[in-house]
Design a protein around this motif. Structure first.
Motif, PDB file in Angstrom:
ATOM      1  N   VAL A   1       0.991  -1.372   0.291  1.00  0.00           N
ATOM      2  CA  VAL A   1       0.232  -0.164   0.094  1.00  0.00           C
ATOM      3  C   VAL A   1       0.841   1.017  -0.313  1.00  0.00           C
ATOM      4  CG1 VAL A   1      -2.187   1.566   1.761  1.00  0.00           C
ATOM      5  CG2 VAL A   1      -2.350  -1.048   1.026  1.00  0.00           C
ATOM      6  N   LEU A   2       1.965   1.282   0.814  1.00  0.00           N
ATOM      7  CA  LEU A   2       3.103   2.268   0.986  1.00  0.00           C
ATOM      8  C   LEU A   2       3.412   2.737  -0.552  1.00  0.00           C
ATOM      9  CD1 LEU A   2       4.499   2.636   3.975  1.00  0.00           C
ATOM     10  CD2 LEU A   2       3.045   3.302   3.938  1.00  0.00           C
ATOM     11  N   GLY A   3       4.052   1.760  -1.067  1.00  0.00           N
ATOM     12  CA  GLY A   3       4.842   1.833  -2.764  1.00  0.00           C
ATOM     13  C   GLY A   3       3.489   2.517  -3.519  1.00  0.00           C
ATOM     14  N   ARG A   4       2.213   1.853  -3.240  1.00  0.00           N
ATOM     15  CA  ARG A   4       1.282   2.256  -4.089  1.00  0.00           C
ATOM     16  C   ARG A   4       0.848   3.868  -4.031  1.00  0.00           C
ATOM     17  NH1 ARG A   4      -3.439   0.361  -7.071  1.00  0.00           N
ATOM     18  NH2 ARG A   4      -3.831   1.772  -8.233  1.00  0.00           N
ATOM     19  N   LEU A   5       0.451   3.810  -3.240  1.00  0.00           N
ATOM     20  CA  LEU A   5       0.595   5.069  -2.159  1.00  0.00           C
ATOM     21  C   LEU A   5       1.663   6.157  -3.121  1.00  0.00           C
ATOM     22  CD1 LEU A   5      -0.720   5.217   1.223  1.00  0.00           C
ATOM     23  CD2 LEU A   5      -2.145   5.539  -1.296  1.00  0.00           C
ATOM     24  N   GLY A   6       2.989   5.651  -2.775  1.00  0.00           N
ATOM     25  CA  GLY A   6       4.165   6.990  -3.206  1.00  0.00           C
ATOM     26  C   GLY A   6       3.416   6.921  -4.662  1.00  0.00           C
ATOM     27  N   THR A   7       3.885   5.534  -5.265  1.00  0.00           N
ATOM     28  CA  THR A   7       3.855   6.160  -6.919  1.00  0.00           C
ATOM     29  C   THR A   7       2.337   6.825  -7.231  1.00  0.00           C
ATOM     30  OG1 THR A   7       4.404   3.860  -6.736  1.00  0.00           O
ATOM     31  CG2 THR A   7       3.451   4.278  -9.340  1.00  0.00           C
ATOM     32  N   GLU A   8       1.163   7.128  -6.708  1.00  0.00           N
ATOM     33  CA  GLU A   8       0.006   7.839  -6.880  1.00  0.00           C
ATOM     34  C   GLU A   8       0.718   9.011  -6.209  1.00  0.00           C
ATOM     35  OE1 GLU A   8      -3.188   7.212  -8.000  1.00  0.00           O
ATOM     36  OE2 GLU A   8      -2.058   5.234  -8.586  1.00  0.00           O
ATOM     37  N   LEU A   9       1.564   9.817  -5.459  1.00  0.00           N
ATOM     38  CA  LEU A   9       1.475  11.099  -5.045  1.00  0.00           C
ATOM     39  C   LEU A   9       2.611  11.707  -6.088  1.00  0.00           C
ATOM     40  CD1 LEU A   9       1.071  12.669  -2.369  1.00  0.00           C
ATOM     41  CD2 LEU A   9       3.020  11.570  -1.780  1.00  0.00           C
TER      42      LEU A   9
END
Length: 105
Positions: free
Chosen positions: A74-82
């Protein structure tokens, strides 16, 4: 009498093995000193959080905690989105700040 002595020796050996196994798995009971009030082991900058910041965040592990692979995903995904959102904002702001070209007549 001999049978009772054998049972006693076996019970002591089993108890010793269980104790050693438990102390290897659960440690010797040391405790870390408490964190100062208001401190957190999870670190993020006060402002300007970037995708790299989110990718490096790690949480404390507890006995009844979270599944690390899921939170890391989830953190990796949020980082990509951000990162994508920041790039899009910068693109839109650059387009807004650019001087308008006069239209040909």
């Amino acid at each position: 009498m001999t049978t009772a002595l054998i049972y006693l020796v076996v019970m002591v050996l089993v108890a010793a093995v269980v104790f050693l196994l438990a102390s290897v798995l659960f440690g010797r009971g040391e405790e870390l000193p408490p964190l100062p009030p208001g401190a957190s082991p999870t670190r993020l900058p006060e402002s300007g959080v970037t995708a790299a910041d989110l990718r490096t965040v790690r949480f404390q592990q507890v006995v009844r905690g979270y599944k690390m692979s899921e939170v890391d995903w989830v953190l990796g995904r949020l980082g990509t989105e951000l990162e994508a959102l920041h790039a899009r904002i910068a693109e839109l702001e650059a387009g807004r700040d650019a001087p308008a070209e006069p239209e040909p007549r």
